[in-house]
Each structure stands twice: as structure tokens, then as C-alpha cells.
Write an enzyme that holds these catalytic residues in place. Sequence first.
Site, PDB file in Angstrom:
ATOM      1  N   HIS A  13       7.496  -8.053  -1.873  1.00 36.29           N
ATOM      2  CA  HIS A  13       6.032  -8.025  -1.680  1.00 36.29           C
ATOM      3  C   HIS A  13       5.379  -7.401  -2.908  1.00 36.29           C
ATOM      4  CE1 HIS A  13       2.271  -7.114   0.904  1.00 36.29           C
ATOM      5  NE2 HIS A  13       1.990  -6.723  -0.326  1.00 36.29           N
ATOM      6  N   HIS A  15       1.812  -7.925  -5.965  1.00 35.19           N
ATOM      7  CA  HIS A  15       0.593  -8.604  -6.427  1.00 35.19           C
ATOM      8  C   HIS A  15       0.652  -8.720  -7.941  1.00 35.19           C
ATOM      9  CE1 HIS A  15      -1.326  -7.943  -2.449  1.00 35.19           C
ATOM     10  NE2 HIS A  15      -0.493  -6.915  -2.447  1.00 35.19           N
ATOM     11  N   ARG A  17      -1.598 -10.660  -9.605  1.00 34.41           N
ATOM     12  CA  ARG A  17      -2.951 -11.038 -10.078  1.00 34.41           C
ATOM     13  C   ARG A  17      -2.846 -12.309 -10.927  1.00 34.41           C
ATOM     14  NH1 ARG A  17      -4.291  -7.705  -6.081  1.00 34.41           N
ATOM     15  NH2 ARG A  17      -4.419  -5.524  -6.670  1.00 34.41           N
ATOM     16  N   ASN A  41      -3.393 -13.235  -2.623  1.00 34.34           N
ATOM     17  CA  ASN A  41      -4.791 -12.794  -2.461  1.00 34.34           C
ATOM     18  C   ASN A  41      -5.560 -12.745  -3.783  1.00 34.34           C
ATOM     19  OD1 ASN A  41      -3.288 -10.508  -3.267  1.00 34.34           O
ATOM     20  ND2 ASN A  41      -4.675  -9.082  -2.239  1.00 34.34           N
ATOM     21  N   LYS A  98       0.949 -15.803   4.329  1.00 39.49           N
ATOM     22  CA  LYS A  98       0.518 -14.420   4.520  1.00 39.49           C
ATOM     23  C   LYS A  98      -0.675 -14.370   5.458  1.00 39.49           C
ATOM     24  CE  LYS A  98       0.148 -10.085   3.857  1.00 39.49           C
ATOM     25  NZ  LYS A  98       0.429  -9.130   2.824  1.00 39.49           N
ATOM     26  N   HIS A 135       0.027  -8.573   7.185  1.00 40.26           N
ATOM     27  CA  HIS A 135      -0.633  -7.293   6.935  1.00 40.26           C
ATOM     28  C   HIS A 135      -1.048  -6.782   8.313  1.00 40.26           C
ATOM     29  CE1 HIS A 135      -3.049  -4.398   4.469  1.00 40.26           C
ATOM     30  NE2 HIS A 135      -3.537  -4.208   5.682  1.00 40.26           N
ATOM     31  N   HIS A 173       4.818  -3.698   4.327  1.00 41.08           N
ATOM     32  CA  HIS A 173       4.443  -2.328   3.955  1.00 41.08           C
ATOM     33  C   HIS A 173       4.152  -1.450   5.178  1.00 41.08           C
ATOM     34  CE1 HIS A 173       0.591  -4.303   4.287  1.00 41.08           C
ATOM     35  NE2 HIS A 173       0.595  -4.788   3.074  1.00 41.08           N
ATOM     36  N   LEU A 218      -3.634   0.379   1.044  1.00 40.45           N
ATOM     37  CA  LEU A 218      -3.714  -0.015   2.461  1.00 40.45           C
ATOM     38  C   LEU A 218      -2.423  -0.699   2.877  1.00 40.45           C
ATOM     39  CD1 LEU A 218      -7.403  -1.261   2.526  1.00 40.45           C
ATOM     40  CD2 LEU A 218      -6.469   0.731   3.730  1.00 40.45           C
ATOM     41  N   ASP A 246       4.786  -3.587  -2.992  1.00 43.36           N
ATOM     42  CA  ASP A 246       3.334  -3.718  -2.888  1.00 43.36           C
ATOM     43  C   ASP A 246       2.649  -3.264  -4.173  1.00 43.36           C
ATOM     44  OD1 ASP A 246       0.938  -4.461  -1.799  1.00 43.36           O
ATOM     45  OD2 ASP A 246       0.711  -2.685  -0.537  1.00 43.36           O
TER      46      ASP A 246
HETATM   47  C1  NCD Z   1      -3.393  -4.801  -2.084  1.00 43.46           C
HETATM   48  C2  NCD Z   1      -4.154  -5.380  -3.273  1.00 43.46           C
HETATM   49  O1  NCD Z   1      -4.686  -4.618  -4.076  1.00 43.46           O
HETATM   50  O2  NCD Z   1      -4.217  -6.620  -3.423  1.00 43.46           O
HETATM   51  N1  NCD Z   1      -3.834  -3.457  -1.881  1.00 43.46           N
HETATM   52  C3  NCD Z   1      -3.175  -2.475  -1.211  1.00 43.46           C
HETATM   53  O3  NCD Z   1      -3.748  -1.400  -1.030  1.00 43.46           O
HETATM   54  N2  NCD Z   1      -1.954  -2.629  -0.763  1.00 43.46           N
HETATM   55  C4  NCD Z   1      -3.556  -5.636  -0.869  1.00 43.46           C
HETATM   56  C5  NCD Z   1      -2.573  -5.323   0.243  1.00 43.46           C
HETATM   57  O4  NCD Z   1      -1.376  -5.545   0.136  1.00 43.46           O
HETATM   58  O5  NCD Z   1      -3.014  -4.805   1.288  1.00 43.46           O
HETATM   59 ZN    ZN Z   2       0.179  -5.977  -0.813  1.00 41.90          ZN
END
Ligand code: NCD
Ligand code: ZN
Length: 345
Positions: A13, A15, A17, A41, A98, A135, A173, A218, A246
Amino acid sequence: MDTLTIRKPDDWHLHFRDGFMLQETVPATSRCFSRAIVMPNLIPPVTTGSLAESYRQRIEAAIPKGSAFTPLMTIYLTDDTSPAIIADASKAGVVAAKLYPAGATTNSASAVHNLDQMQPVFEAMAHHGMLLLIHGEVTDPDIDIFDREKVFIERRLIGIVERNPSLKIVLEHITTAEAAQFVLGASDRVAATVTPQHLLYNRNDLLVGGIRPHNYCLPVLKRNTHQLALREAVAKGTPKIFLGTDSAPHERGKKESACGCAGCYSAWSALELYAQIFEDLGALDYLEGFASEHGPRFYGLELNQEKVKLVRESWHVPTEITLPDQNKIVPFYAGMEVRWKVQEV
Ligand code: NCD
Ligand code: ZN
């Protein structure tokens, strides 16, 4: 013991970007992970097989020459996702979808408003062998933010698991004792990931002595009893909980703000921090399962054959990282000492 050699891990898991940010995030992960489940996302979100395919190509273009790395693509469920979209995404090699309850976290505004309408989509996913990544937080304004995960499990997750006996589900998470207990007691089709920050920290690390925006993510850090329950769960070596960093970068100004973004950017230190945590728990023997074996087994993928070596070496996480556009990111654990280091090859 001063070296640790384990099967090469995967990150289940994160991100990455998009755009120039990939020049930073992809090398940070490919330095020690073989594969990663890439969260969808973006703005706009990755909602179809063809969007996932073009995102995959942009990620692949950012993999440093000579390093082997495979992004595992996901799509983002919305109110408009249909069984046909699932079939098409599966054909495009998308491995999971997701589920963000709308408004639950960063870039989740276009996500699902009514979970009850998703049943045909979940059935299509089970049919195509696509995993459901969740989530797990409710967004009802009357539910306290520290209770959102627990209430999601009670009001939503138990029903989704019961109605979908052949769907594989990852509660992502996890942050609470209730989540650990639920996953450990659920069927083999239900697993969870856990981040370094939720094993290392509790809400004191967010709020005592001033607000620490770089520890804000989060689901939010919980009280220490929950942190201890998560540590206890991974220290048992359960195959139902595996590595998902995460890692979620945000530029410094977006974190240090009157309304700061959620997300910790941990890619440069995550594997080393997990090693440190497992060592502190007296559970180093279970690190390899957590990092490199439970995840692929749950996803039905081959185990990696390569190895990574960690050496006992003190270093400090940089206090900031400069992006190609000169903006800065403050990484997770910035300026702090780490005791393990991945040996560069
Ligand atoms: C994540 C993000 O920044 O895209 N933020 C986070 O606090 N974990 C989104 C997510 O996984 O909830
Ligand atoms: Zn995440």
C-alpha cells in the site's frame, strides 16, 4: 546480529502521486521493494483499466535504469463503477480496487457515497479474482475521529465480508485493537496491512508538546493501547498482517498549514523502521514473513526470489527532500536516528 538478509519485500500500500513527483517516489521505493500496490487516489482518480494502464506506463518510465520493479495497479471505486468496468480493469491487469468512503481521506471526494449499492461491483470483483482494498473509516460527522475505524468494522465491514464469501479483502493501514482482533478472527480471505507510523507512534506523538503535522495521517494515530495491540499482533508472526507503508508524500507547505494534509512520506526509511520495530519486539524472525511472504501469498502472487541485506548501521533520516520543482518534502521520521540500513548494491 549485525546483518539481516531477507527475501526482497513488497509494499502492499503506497501513494506514488504523478508527474514529476514520480522521479522522487518511484526510486525511493524501488531501492528495496520489488513490487508495490499503487493507490489510485490521483486527481482525477484512476477509475478504469485504461487510466490504470497509462498510470502504470508513467510509473515505469520513472524506474531507475538497472532496477527491477513492478507496480501493481489498482482502481478507485466510485458511485459509477460497474461490473463492466471491473471486467475491463481485470483484463488490463489491475489486481485490486480501492474502496474509500467519500470524504474519508486525502483525495477521496469522488469516492463511494452509498456502500449498499456496491454489491454487484463486489460480486464482479470476486468473479474476476480482484481484491477489495478498504480504507476502513466511517465519515458520519457524529462519529468521533478516533472511533471511525472501529465503527466502520461494526457497521460496514462485517456485512461486506458476510455477503461476499469469495471476495478477498484487505483492511488497509489498521490502527486499532478492534481492527487487529477482527482481522485475526476473520476467515482466511481477510487480511490487513500496517504502517511503520502506527507501530512506532500513538496520538501523543501527534499532539503532545504542540501539533506535529508530519505525524498526521489517516486513519489518525490512536491511543497507546491500540499501538501496543498492533505491535503484539505483528510480533506473533500472523500471516494475516503484512507490510504496507502507506508512504504518502505531501509538500511541506501543505502539511505545515492551518489545514494540513494527511499522509507520512516514509519510503526512504520504512523497511529499516520495520526492522527496528521487529527487533524491539524480539520478533526479528518474523520480519521476512511480514515484509516478503504473507503479502504475495494472500494476493496469490509468486514470492520474490531476490534478497535484500540490511546492516546494523546508525544513520539519520534527512530533515527534508528537495523535489525536481524545488518544493520540499519533510519525510517521516525526519532528522531521527535509524539503526538499520538497506545495503546498496
Ligand atoms: C493518504 C494520501 O495522502 O493520499 N493519506 C494518509 O493519511 N494515509 C490517503 C490514505 O491512504 O488514507
Ligand atoms: Zn494510503
